[in-house]
Design an enzyme around this catalytic site. Structure first.
Site, PDB file in Angstrom:
ATOM      1  NE  ARG A 165      -4.119  -1.769   0.223  1.00 37.38           N
ATOM      2  CZ  ARG A 165      -4.103  -3.048  -0.124  1.00 37.38           C
ATOM      3  NH1 ARG A 165      -3.034  -3.576  -0.686  1.00 37.38           N
ATOM      4  NH2 ARG A 165      -5.176  -3.789   0.048  1.00 37.38           N
ATOM      5  CB  SER A 236      -8.667  -1.681   4.364  1.00 42.72           C
ATOM      6  OG  SER A 236      -9.058  -2.917   3.827  1.00 42.72           O
ATOM      7  CD  GLU A 331      -5.566   0.802   2.410  1.00 39.84           C
ATOM      8  OE1 GLU A 331      -6.494   1.240   1.712  1.00 39.84           O
ATOM      9  OE2 GLU A 331      -5.349  -0.401   2.580  1.00 39.84           O
TER      10      GLU A 331
HETATM   11  N1  EPU Z   1     -11.318 -10.413  10.257  1.00 39.15           N
HETATM   12  C1  EPU Z   1     -11.994 -10.473  11.445  1.00 39.15           C
HETATM   13  N2  EPU Z   1     -13.026  -9.607  11.663  1.00 39.15           N
HETATM   14  C2  EPU Z   1     -13.407  -8.693  10.763  1.00 39.15           C
HETATM   15  C3  EPU Z   1     -12.725  -8.632   9.548  1.00 39.15           C
HETATM   16  C4  EPU Z   1     -11.670  -9.500   9.306  1.00 39.15           C
HETATM   17  O1  EPU Z   1     -11.675 -11.274  12.312  1.00 39.15           O
HETATM   18  O2  EPU Z   1     -14.349  -7.942  11.042  1.00 39.15           O
HETATM   19  C5  EPU Z   1     -10.179 -11.325  10.031  1.00 39.15           C
HETATM   20  C6  EPU Z   1     -10.552 -12.681   9.512  1.00 39.15           C
HETATM   21  O3  EPU Z   1      -9.719 -13.606  10.188  1.00 39.15           O
HETATM   22  C7  EPU Z   1     -10.149 -12.639   8.049  1.00 39.15           C
HETATM   23  C8  EPU Z   1      -8.959 -11.712   8.107  1.00 39.15           C
HETATM   24  O4  EPU Z   1      -9.315 -10.748   9.101  1.00 39.15           O
HETATM   25  O5  EPU Z   1      -9.821 -13.901   7.595  1.00 39.15           O
HETATM   26  C9  EPU Z   1      -8.637 -11.017   6.812  1.00 39.15           C
HETATM   27  O6  EPU Z   1      -9.800 -10.323   6.334  1.00 39.15           O
HETATM   28  P1  EPU Z   1      -9.992 -10.036   4.770  1.00 39.15           P
HETATM   29  O7  EPU Z   1      -9.826 -11.275   4.001  1.00 39.15           O
HETATM   30  O8  EPU Z   1     -11.249  -9.260   4.581  1.00 39.15           O
HETATM   31  O9  EPU Z   1      -8.753  -9.151   4.390  1.00 39.15           O
HETATM   32  P2  EPU Z   1      -8.176  -7.836   5.061  1.00 39.15           P
HETATM   33  O10 EPU Z   1      -6.787  -8.139   5.510  1.00 39.15           O
HETATM   34  O11 EPU Z   1      -9.100  -7.265   6.074  1.00 39.15           O
HETATM   35  C10 EPU Z   1      -7.053  -6.993   2.882  1.00 39.15           C
HETATM   36  C11 EPU Z   1      -6.964  -5.688   2.167  1.00 39.15           C
HETATM   37  C12 EPU Z   1      -8.216  -5.443   1.353  1.00 39.15           C
HETATM   38  C13 EPU Z   1      -8.382  -6.577   0.359  1.00 39.15           C
HETATM   39  C14 EPU Z   1      -8.469  -7.904   1.136  1.00 39.15           C
HETATM   40  C15 EPU Z   1      -8.502  -9.089   0.222  1.00 39.15           C
HETATM   41  C16 EPU Z   1      -5.554  -4.273   3.546  1.00 39.15           C
HETATM   42  C17 EPU Z   1      -5.493  -3.132   4.513  1.00 39.15           C
HETATM   43  N3  EPU Z   1      -6.769  -4.617   3.119  1.00 39.15           N
HETATM   44  O12 EPU Z   1      -8.114  -6.857   3.809  1.00 39.15           O
HETATM   45  O13 EPU Z   1      -8.041  -4.244   0.625  1.00 39.15           O
HETATM   46  O14 EPU Z   1      -9.555  -6.412  -0.427  1.00 39.15           O
HETATM   47  O15 EPU Z   1      -7.285  -8.047   1.961  1.00 39.15           O
HETATM   48  O16 EPU Z   1      -7.254  -9.302  -0.329  1.00 39.15           O
HETATM   49  O17 EPU Z   1      -4.522  -4.828   3.179  1.00 39.15           O
HETATM   50  C18 EPU Z   1      -8.372  -1.911   0.823  1.00 39.15           C
HETATM   51  O18 EPU Z   1      -7.142  -1.795   0.844  1.00 39.15           O
HETATM   52  O19 EPU Z   1      -9.134  -0.904   0.897  1.00 39.15           O
HETATM   53  C19 EPU Z   1      -8.966  -3.228   0.755  1.00 39.15           C
HETATM   54  C20 EPU Z   1     -10.287  -3.427   0.813  1.00 39.15           C
END
Ligand code: EPU
Length: 336
Positions: A165, A236, A331
């Site tokens: 990012r 995010s 972010e």
């Molecule tokens: N989780 C929770 N509670 C929640 C949300 C998430 O426990 O309310 C945990 C779960 O264990 C889940 C893990 O967090 O398995 C990861 O969640 P998710 O797969 O939604 O991915 P993320 O790390 O929250 C990142 C990116 C997203 C991208 C997704 C998919 C960042 C900051 N965010 O989110 O990017 O779409 O992976 O690859 O790296 C963005 O940057 O705006 C964005 C949406």
């Protein structure tokens, strides 16, 4: 070039915040840049900022200078070599429409980045990423204009200094370079990235192609992320924090089941999980809150101000710091 005064940015940022630009103009053609630069030189005390789709911005205050909305449109296939197709797109193109257009041309590589809000020009700025792919994986070069001298420069992918990012444009020389076009390099023999939990399940047993994967990603995003057209948000709100190995071992002992992914010497944590564990999922204070299905996404339920969203974010940072000893970093670009 028409420069307007006191323009509301409400429709131009996906949080839907009613911030104002003291001065505002839209840049539709490269030729218009000269007069914008001249105007800026005549107003040396006023800051200038460039706005793409406004999908990664938090306006905590009105902007006291000139906001230039980048509306440059154009896309074309440049050619191919043994390994890649080369495609060029102007900064103002809508990101998702561009991804789908490449798929319509039978090109692959960008499908995992489907439905990310924003523009082509904003994509390299923060090296957008999702479901195991970052835009840097498909970038050949970025053309940008030095706002101070009008020099046009082509940045190779190394010169863009992409990381999670982040980029040269975002962190090393913020505000100096206006990205005008991006050249993508899309593999002629695609390597599908479908290992991410959720994606794999949707595609089990199917013959893969870029459109199918794109459709699956769209489904997943729609099922857990809020549509900015319905509820204001900037995706995010925090980056997933990286911590040293020793800290990871301490956290694992204290919080069994904490998710983490090794990245070289460090471990990447899930900011969403940390925030969720602190009880923030679906919470709100007035119109500022977190999304009910994803704790990492801050939302504007209607009439929140940027300052209210920012205060809410600060409360989250404080509680995650107190419980886990981990500092979350926002972010989006915060305009204060
Ligand atoms: N989780 C929770 N509670 C929640 C949300 C998430 O426990 O309310 C945990 C779960 O264990 C889940 C893990 O967090 O398995 C990861 O969640 P998710 O797969 O939604 O991915 P993320 O790390 O929250 C990142 C990116 C997203 C991208 C997704 C998919 C960042 C900051 N965010 O989110 O990017 O779409 O992976 O690859 O790296 C963005 O940057 O705006 C964005 C949406």
């Amino acid at each position: 070039m028409q420069i307007r005064e006191n323009v509301s940015l409400k429709a131009l940022n996906t949080f839907g915040l009613d911030a104002k630009a003291r001065y505002f103009c839209s840049l539709h053609k490269m030729g218009g840049l000269r007069s914008v630069m001249q105007w800026a030189q005549e107003h040396p005390d006023l800051p200038v900022m460039f706005l793409g789709g406004g999908s990664n911005m938090l306006f905590v205050a009105d902007f006291p200078g000139l906001v230039v909305q980048v509306r440059l449109l154009d896309k074309e296939i440049l050619g191919q070599d043994d390994n890649y197709f080369y495609v060029r797109a102007a900064a103002g193109e809508n990101w998702h429409d561009f991804v789908r257009w490449t798929i319509d041309q039978n090109m692959a590589g960008l499908e995992n980045l489907s439905l990310i809000p924003g523009t082509v020009g904003a994509a390299p700025m923060q090296n957008i990423g999702a479901y195991g792919v970052e835009v840097k994986d498909c970038i050949y070069e970025v053309q940008a204009i030095d706002w101070r001298t009008a020099e046009i420069r082509d940045f190779s992918v190394e010169e863009c200094r992409f990381s999670y990012r982040d980029s040269f444009f975002k962190s090393v020389e913020p505000g100096r370079w206006l990205i005008v076009t991006v050249v993508f390099r899309l593999p002629r023999k695609p390597q599908w990235k479908t290992a991410y939990a959720g994606v794999r399940e949707q595609l089990e047993g199917k013959t893969l192609n870029a459109r199918l994967i794109s459709d699956a990603i769209i489904n997943i995003r729609q099922s857990k992320l809020p549509d900015p057209a319905v509820i204001g948000n900037a995706g995010s709100f925090f980056k997933n924090p990286m911590i040293p190995q020793a800290k990871w071992e301490t956290l694992q002992a204290q919080f069994p089941g904490i998710p983490g992914w090794p990245q070289g010497d460090e471990v990447k944590l899930s900011a969403g999980w940390l925030i969720d564990q602190c009880g923030w999922k679906g919470k709100r204070d007035g119109d500022a809150g977190t999304f009910e299905k994803h704790a990492l996404v801050l939302v504007n339920h209607g009439n929140a101000t940027g300052a209210q969203i920012w205060d809410f974010a600060y409360a989250i940072v404080t509680s995650v710091q107190a419980k886990f000893g981990v500092t979350l970093e926002p972010e989006p670009w915060v305009v204060k």
